[in-house]
Design a protein around this motif. Structure first.
Motif, PDB file in Angstrom:
ATOM      1  N   ARG A   8       0.035   9.208   2.712  1.00  0.00           N
ATOM      2  CA  ARG A   8      -1.042   8.210   2.762  1.00  0.00           C
ATOM      3  C   ARG A   8      -0.592   6.893   2.128  1.00  0.00           C
ATOM      4  NH1 ARG A   8      -5.441  10.645   4.723  1.00  0.00           N
ATOM      5  NH2 ARG A   8      -5.625  12.893   4.464  1.00  0.00           N
ATOM      6  N   GLU A   9       0.135   6.993   1.042  1.00  0.00           N
ATOM      7  CA  GLU A   9       0.670   5.781   0.401  1.00  0.00           C
ATOM      8  C   GLU A   9       1.669   5.087   1.327  1.00  0.00           C
ATOM      9  OE1 GLU A   9      -0.360   4.280  -2.431  1.00  0.00           O
ATOM     10  OE2 GLU A   9      -1.909   5.832  -2.411  1.00  0.00           O
ATOM     11  N   PHE A  10       2.491   5.896   1.995  1.00  0.00           N
ATOM     12  CA  PHE A  10       3.432   5.341   2.959  1.00  0.00           C
ATOM     13  C   PHE A  10       2.676   4.623   4.083  1.00  0.00           C
ATOM     14  CE2 PHE A  10       5.610   5.667   6.998  1.00  0.00           C
ATOM     15  CZ  PHE A  10       6.734   4.916   6.720  1.00  0.00           C
ATOM     16  N   GLY A  11       1.586   5.237   4.535  1.00  0.00           N
ATOM     17  CA  GLY A  11       0.766   4.619   5.587  1.00  0.00           C
ATOM     18  C   GLY A  11       0.243   3.256   5.166  1.00  0.00           C
ATOM     19  N   LYS A  12      -0.145   3.138   3.925  1.00  0.00           N
ATOM     20  CA  LYS A  12      -0.620   1.846   3.402  1.00  0.00           C
ATOM     21  C   LYS A  12       0.505   0.816   3.437  1.00  0.00           C
ATOM     22  CE  LYS A  12      -4.013   3.961   0.320  1.00  0.00           C
ATOM     23  NZ  LYS A  12      -4.340   4.263  -1.077  1.00  0.00           N
ATOM     24  N   GLU A  13       1.701   1.241   3.065  1.00  0.00           N
ATOM     25  CA  GLU A  13       2.849   0.334   3.082  1.00  0.00           C
ATOM     26  C   GLU A  13       3.223  -0.040   4.511  1.00  0.00           C
ATOM     27  OE1 GLU A  13       4.238  -1.244   0.434  1.00  0.00           O
ATOM     28  OE2 GLU A  13       2.558  -0.292  -0.604  1.00  0.00           O
ATOM     29  N   LEU A  14       3.145   0.917   5.414  1.00  0.00           N
ATOM     30  CA  LEU A  14       3.439   0.660   6.823  1.00  0.00           C
ATOM     31  C   LEU A  14       2.527  -0.442   7.362  1.00  0.00           C
ATOM     32  CD1 LEU A  14       4.922   1.516   9.470  1.00  0.00           C
ATOM     33  CD2 LEU A  14       3.027   3.103   9.839  1.00  0.00           C
TER      34      LEU A  14
END
Length: 134
Positions: A8-14
């Motif tokens: 989910r954190e990666f998704g935010k960065e994406l």
């Protein structure tokens, strides 16, 4: 941190990535282009008309050929629309990014070192195993 939370954190960065932002902007421009949306609607209606005509017990081949020609003309017109051309480029860039990310994750899941695994773009001719060729 558990792996789902990390995803989910990666998704935010994406969603902060310039390719994602450009893709979303191009998509919104397309969605708000009334002329383009009208052409896309006409294209879908023409496809349905071809499907219905082709499904008739006694097909009118001349009518089907005419409809197919109209469909091809509409498709060309849609794909030559400046907003659609820009969207296609931005969508491809986003797809390439996602393919790279997926390739890295897959290699790591197969035991490769996350810091050194290399993405290769070789074509075997079988797109089912492809990590992206663009």
């Amino acid at each position: 941190m558990d792996i789902i939370k990390m995803a989910r954190e990666f998704g935010k960065e994406l969603q902060k990535d310039e390719r994602y932002i450009a893709y979303i902007n191009a998509k919104n421009i397309n969605d708000n282009d009334e002329k383009l949306q009208k052409m896309i609607h006409e294209f879908e209606m023409k496809r349905m008309e071809i499907s219905m005509e082709s499904g008739k017990p006694e097909k009118d081949d001349e009518r089907i050929n005419t409809l197919n020609s109209e469909l091809q003309n509409l498709y060309s017109e849609i794909m030559q629309n400046e907003n659609m051309m820009n969207f296609s480029v931005k969508r491809d860039e986003m797809d390439n990014l996602l393919n790279e990310i997926n390739s890295i994750i897959t290699m790591c899941a197969n035991g490769e070192d996350p810091d050194t695994c290399q993405i290769t773009h070789s074509c075997s001719g079988n797109c089912g195993s492809c990590g992206g060729c663009h």
